[in-house]
Structures are given as C-alpha cells and as structure tokens.
Design an enzyme around this catalytic site. Structure first.
Site, PDB file in Angstrom:
ATOM      1  N   ARG A 167      -4.453   2.929  -3.209  1.00 37.08           N
ATOM      2  CA  ARG A 167      -5.849   2.494  -3.402  1.00 37.08           C
ATOM      3  C   ARG A 167      -6.665   3.598  -4.073  1.00 37.08           C
ATOM      4  NH1 ARG A 167      -2.966  -0.762  -2.201  1.00 37.08           N
ATOM      5  NH2 ARG A 167      -3.088  -2.361  -0.573  1.00 37.08           N
ATOM      6  N   SER A 241     -11.175  -5.506   3.027  1.00 34.86           N
ATOM      7  CA  SER A 241     -10.784  -4.393   3.893  1.00 34.86           C
ATOM      8  C   SER A 241     -11.746  -3.223   3.686  1.00 34.86           C
ATOM      9  CB  SER A 241      -9.362  -3.948   3.574  1.00 34.86           C
ATOM     10  OG  SER A 241      -8.456  -5.016   3.776  1.00 34.86           O
ATOM     11  N   GLU A 337     -12.293   2.267   2.066  1.00 37.53           N
ATOM     12  CA  GLU A 337     -11.761   1.749   0.808  1.00 37.53           C
ATOM     13  C   GLU A 337     -12.909   1.295  -0.078  1.00 37.53           C
ATOM     14  OE1 GLU A 337      -8.954  -2.022  -0.465  1.00 37.53           O
ATOM     15  OE2 GLU A 337      -8.357  -0.838   1.270  1.00 37.53           O
TER      16      GLU A 337
END
Length: 342
Positions: A167, A241, A337
């Site tokens: 990520r 998320s 994130e």
C-alpha cells in the site's frame, strides 16, 4: 481545449467518500495534461500548495484546505500494444477504477479481476499500490505519466521508479505532493491464470460450486465478498480500510500467538508475518462501536464510518483512540492507509 477555471470556496463533501465537510480555498478540475501548466501559471499557485484529489475514496480532510485542490478528471482508454500473451492498456487518471476493471474483464483481459469494486480512480491506484484478495496493482503495472507540480514537466515512471511497497509507492514517500499522475498503463493477460489463493475468495467460489473459475467469475465473487463486508459510501460514509494490515517479525508474532492462539496471519516475506488489522481492532472491542456521529462498521472493524455530520477531527480522534488501544493491548502500531490532509 477543455474548460479550465479555478473556483473559490468549494465544498469538498461531495468529493470524498467519508462525506466529511471541508472547504477548498481554490478548486480546479484537471481534464488534460496542459491544464497543469495553466494551473501553475495562475496567481493562486504561486503562493499556495496544490493538493491532488482523485476519487476521494482514500482521504480524510481534517478541516478546510487553505490552498488549491486539483481534482484529476483526465479520461480516456486506449490499447497501445499487444502480442500473443499480453495487452497494454493506457487509461486516464480520472477514469473510475472499478469501471475499468469490469471493462477489461468483459473484453477478456485478465490480471485485475481480483481488484474489482475498489473505489477511486485509476490515478490513485499506483500511488496507493491498491490491493485485495491476493493481488496488487504492481503485479500488472507497466508505467505511468506524471506531471511535476513545480515546473509542469512530464515524466514516465516505470515499475522500478515507482518503488512499490505494501500500500505504498514513491508518490506516498519521497515524491509526495510533487507529482500529478495523468495516465497509467497496465500490462494485462490474454492467457488467464486466475488467482484464487486468498481464503475468503476461495471459500466463496466453493460455496457457489465454481471449480475452475474464469476471470468474470472471480471478479463477481470478489464483488460479492466486498459487498458482504464493506458499506456502500453512498449509504454510509467511509474510506474503506482505514489502517494498513501491520507486518511484524516472526519472533514477535510467536510471542503474541502464545497469548492469542487464534490470531490470523499471512506470510509477508522472509521472517515477516502480516496480521489483519481488522482482527486486532475487533479483539479490542471496537467492532460496531459508535462515538457520536462516527464509529466502526458492524461487519468490518477496519472500516471507520460517518453516520452523518461528522467532522474530520471527529473521525481522526476515533482513529487515534483505536490505534492507541491496539498498541496498548498488542504492542502493534497501526498505520493509516487513508491519506490525512490537515
């Protein structure tokens, strides 16, 4: 030439999937690469920072933005090369990611079917190195075109230059705030090898009686699985998320597993283990909890939701409480994130 105009005091609530209210001091839509040069020549950009905004599905505004918000809306899809095994597809950064995935699947172009229903735009995909159900964008990435926000020059970034991580990419680290991604080229497969190794995906296909799935069946199974766990931002504000799944060293994991034998985990390279952040948050009692207008989703603790009228600071305060409790219980620090814009 596409319409180009810089507007003042624009409400950003419609431009972020958390639905958090914030006002941009200046707002402009980038519809083509020359728009970046026009923006850089405009008086506001000489004194104020430029914030790049794609689909707004991975961003949290903590308050009003005293600067310029450039909403990337570069469109277009074009097959630029192909051989017997692969096809190279260039897409504008403003294209909807899921729409592109479904277009590719319908055309018989494989490689991104596991990334179905991820919200956001094509341009955000390499910045975040989006991933789901055992696949990552980096696996099909070929190159991208980006525009430098200081001088308007363009540069092609290949996979190595993007420095992809979990990520993560060059654009979230050293290159943060320096580039506007204008288009992305993917290397897609014409001879499919579907990826069904992720447990939840494999179990869903088994329940549906699908033994040898094609890319469309994988895509639809991923969509069904995501819908069963994640809220639709149109119904309940969220940014997917909120935290990354933490990666810890194996000795530390073994220590934790002595106390929590059922701790789920996945290999993450030599001597490293990935632990689901959602499980950690749920174990601390946060799943489905609500604090005023914000909370965690009842089906997935990793998703922070806006029940209506929440400010960015309220969302962030809840996220910090969750982070601190997980650290206190497990000694593991959760890293957002979502991109935080203050």
């Amino acid at each position: 030439m596409a319409d180009f105009s810089i507007r003042r005091h624009v409400d950003l609530a419609p431009y972020n999937t958390l639905g958090v209210g914030a006002t941009a001091g200046w707002f402009v839509k980038i519809r083509e690469i020359p728009d970046v040069a026009r923006l850089l020549e405009a008086p506001p950009s000489r004194e104020r920072p430029v914030h790049i905004l794609g689909g707004g599905s991975n961003v949290l505004f903590l308050g009003d933005v005293d600067g310029i918000v450039a909403h990337v809306a570069v469109g277009g899809r074009e097959v630029i090369a192909r051989d017997d095994r692969h096809l190279w597809l260039k897409a504008g950064a403003g294209e909807n990611w899921h729409a592109l995935v479904r277009h590719c699947v319908e055309q018989g172009w494989g490689g991104i079917e596991n990334l179905s229903l991820i919200p956001g735009t094509v341009g955000a995909a390499p910045i975040q190195n989006i991933g789901a159900y055992g696949a990552e964008l980096s696996g099909v990435f070929h190159s991208l075109t980006a525009v430098n926000l200081s001088d308007g020059t363009t540069r092609t970034f290949d996979r190595e230059a993007c420095r992809f991580g979990y990520r993560d990419s060059y654009f979230k680290g050293e290159g943060r705030g320096q580039w506007l991604v204008a288009d992305v080229t993917l290397r897609l497969s014409l001879q499919h090898e579907v990826n069904t190794g992720y447990d939840a995906l494999r179990r869903r296909l088994e329940r549906e009686g699908i033994v040898n799935p094609d890319i469309d069946q994988v895509s639809r199974a991923v969509m069904a699985e995501r819908r069963s766990k994640l809220p639709d931002p149109d119904d309940l504000g969220n940014a997917g998320s909120f935290f990354k799944n933490p990666v810890i060293n194996r000795p530390r994991f073994e220590e934790l597993r002595e106390r929590w034998p059922g701790m789920p985990h996945y290999p993450a390279g030599e001597g490293r283990v990935k632990v689901p952040a959602g499980w950690l948050i749920e174990e601390t009692g946060w799943k489905g909890r609500r604090v005023g207008p914000v909370g965690t989703y009842r089906q997935q603790a990793l998703v922070i939701v806006n029940h209506g009228g929440a400010t960015g600071h309220e969302v962030w305060e809840l996220a910090r409480r969750i982070r601190d409790e997980v650290a206190g219980v497990f000694g593991i620090e959760l890293v957002p994130e979502v991109n935080i814009i203050s």
